[in-house]
Design a protein around this motif. Sequence first.
Motif, PDB file in Angstrom:
ATOM      1  N   GLY A  15      91.194  61.695 -26.904  1.00  0.00           N
ATOM      2  CA  GLY A  15      92.868  61.691 -27.087  1.00  0.00           C
ATOM      3  C   GLY A  15      93.263  62.324 -26.000  1.00  0.00           C
ATOM      4  N   GLY A  16      92.981  61.787 -24.740  1.00  0.00           N
ATOM      5  CA  GLY A  16      93.694  62.430 -23.573  1.00  0.00           C
ATOM      6  C   GLY A  16      92.943  63.613 -23.080  1.00  0.00           C
ATOM      7  N   ILE A  17      91.959  64.198 -23.613  1.00  0.00           N
ATOM      8  CA  ILE A  17      91.288  65.327 -23.277  1.00  0.00           C
ATOM      9  C   ILE A  17      90.150  65.233 -22.308  1.00  0.00           C
ATOM     10  N   LEU A  18      89.736  65.198 -21.326  1.00  0.00           N
ATOM     11  CA  LEU A  18      88.688  64.835 -20.510  1.00  0.00           C
ATOM     12  C   LEU A  18      87.366  65.512 -20.898  1.00  0.00           C
ATOM     13  N   THR A  19      86.509  64.957 -21.281  1.00  0.00           N
ATOM     14  CA  THR A  19      85.298  65.493 -21.784  1.00  0.00           C
ATOM     15  C   THR A  19      83.923  65.120 -21.349  1.00  0.00           C
ATOM     16  N   VAL A  20      83.163  65.844 -20.899  1.00  0.00           N
ATOM     17  CA  VAL A  20      81.921  65.569 -20.323  1.00  0.00           C
ATOM     18  C   VAL A  20      80.789  65.971 -21.230  1.00  0.00           C
ATOM     19  N   VAL A  21      79.790  64.973 -21.709  1.00  0.00           N
ATOM     20  CA  VAL A  21      78.691  65.379 -22.461  1.00  0.00           C
ATOM     21  C   VAL A  21      77.484  65.305 -21.990  1.00  0.00           C
ATOM     22  N   LEU A  22      76.722  66.561 -22.111  1.00  0.00           N
ATOM     23  CA  LEU A  22      75.389  66.885 -21.539  1.00  0.00           C
ATOM     24  C   LEU A  22      74.397  66.263 -22.491  1.00  0.00           C
ATOM     25  N   ASN A  23      73.375  65.565 -22.096  1.00  0.00           N
ATOM     26  CA  ASN A  23      72.148  64.986 -22.872  1.00  0.00           C
ATOM     27  C   ASN A  23      70.963  65.691 -22.196  1.00  0.00           C
ATOM     28  N   GLY A  24      70.000  65.651 -23.340  1.00  0.00           N
ATOM     29  CA  GLY A  24      68.416  65.964 -22.570  1.00  0.00           C
ATOM     30  C   GLY A  24      68.389  67.394 -22.209  1.00  0.00           C
ATOM     31  N   TYR A  25      67.008  67.902 -22.331  1.00  0.00           N
ATOM     32  CA  TYR A  25      66.701  69.292 -21.804  1.00  0.00           C
ATOM     33  C   TYR A  25      66.929  69.486 -20.322  1.00  0.00           C
ATOM     34  N   ASN A 163      94.428  68.115 -31.806  1.00  0.00           N
ATOM     35  CA  ASN A 163      94.061  68.425 -30.456  1.00  0.00           C
ATOM     36  C   ASN A 163      94.741  67.601 -29.448  1.00  0.00           C
ATOM     37  N   ALA A 164      94.638  66.109 -29.712  1.00  0.00           N
ATOM     38  CA  ALA A 164      95.465  65.100 -28.924  1.00  0.00           C
ATOM     39  C   ALA A 164      97.144  65.207 -29.217  1.00  0.00           C
ATOM     40  N   PHE A 165      97.351  65.520 -30.250  1.00  0.00           N
ATOM     41  CA  PHE A 165      98.869  65.468 -30.746  1.00  0.00           C
ATOM     42  C   PHE A 165      99.329  66.754 -31.381  1.00  0.00           C
TER      43      PHE A 165
END
Length: 448
Positions: A15-25, A163-165
């Motif tokens: 919703g307009g919030i730049l998000t990075v997802v971390l995966n794996g050990y 969070n978006a609006f």
Amino acid sequence: MSASCARQIFSLDLGGILTVVLNGYDCMKECLYHQSEVFADRPSLPLFQKMTKMGGLLNCKYGKGWIDHRKLACNSFRYFGSGQRLFERKISEECMFFVDAIDEHKGRPFNPKHLVTNAVSNITNLVIFGQRFTYDDHNFQHMIELFSENVELAVSGWALLYNAFPWIEYVPFGKHQKLFRNAAEVYDFLLQVIKRFSQGRVPRVPRHYIDAYLDELEQNAADPSSSFSQENLIYSVGELIIAGTETTTNTLRWAMLYMALYPNIQERVHREIDAVLSNGRAPTLEDKQRMPYAEAVLHETLRFCNIVPLGIFRATSQDASVNGYKIPKGTTVITNLYSVHFDEKYWSDPGVFLPERFLDSSGNFVRREAFLPFSLGRRHCLGEQLARMEMFLFFTTLLQRFHLQFPPGTIPTVAPKLGMTLQPKPYSICAVRRQQRVPHAGDTPFDR
């Protein structure tokens, strides 16, 4: 960092919030451990700003305020809790109240959520307030229920929409309004409780966390940069209560569910307990080294059930570089701990509940690297040591006294109830008294 880790990072637009997802050990270790400070911030999400104004402890922005609050909390948990021998006795006493309350069901089916939640929250209460609450203290129970409900609501569609609006705050319906009402009620209750337990306080002679916080508040009163305030005290107390209750409670509820689901595993725990705890004496932390299988069961429960699957959202405190990828300062970061505990590079058959994976060929307990139920880095869980003490003592005391089984003809679902934490859906269980002399609440837990 390896090329495989690069594949374990991806970005989302929430919703307009730049998000990075971390995966794996591997990826988690690189970011949270090797670049701990860079990934130690919290995102300035409208929901967090509305709930705690980015203050308190858990949602606080990375900086002096967070460092001061975390130092105070860590010292309090050590000084009033896990650092003192007397505290182990207090946990053991709570274990006795807990199993005696279960005994009142006489082996008939009951939902263990209420009792487990009350027993576990009382350990945190001892640190924060200096005393426990009885299991029939309805005001405190109501507050815990509101907390628990908010843990679910905080990741609902309405929360994401907010969070978006943020302007939907003025929409009179929706789950976000329930979230705000719950929080307001909880904060009012906490203010009254804090006033009650700070009565009779002697400056610089703290009896519990609240006294210690008020000492800091007074000592820093002339410092305009100080983050200690009455408001942040309320937020911090609330966050410590829910953090100290929700995860350990859900771990024990899952452990009880899986013991009834796998009687052969439960039987092996029973045999180990009976061999170590002769004459039915209560377990102590010294017994942990001699109960590798019980430890393995608890660790496998934490791994398999992923109590906090996405951790608590983080943010980058400065521009970050991860294997050539640029992550701007202030980017929201989701740590997918679920992917760590099901990372096939580190776990064989991760979809199978197998306590033996935490044992070596001689049956000794072994720590596993890709095991992060308490997260990693600067924002890792400050109550980890206390949680480990609680889990072991509650679990072994419970299985020393009872055999757990489902009511005839029923097997509950193992599909979790979704929220910021993964908890079991409500289930009924029968705790049948085992044929062994075991202690009661009136006994001295450390009698040999």
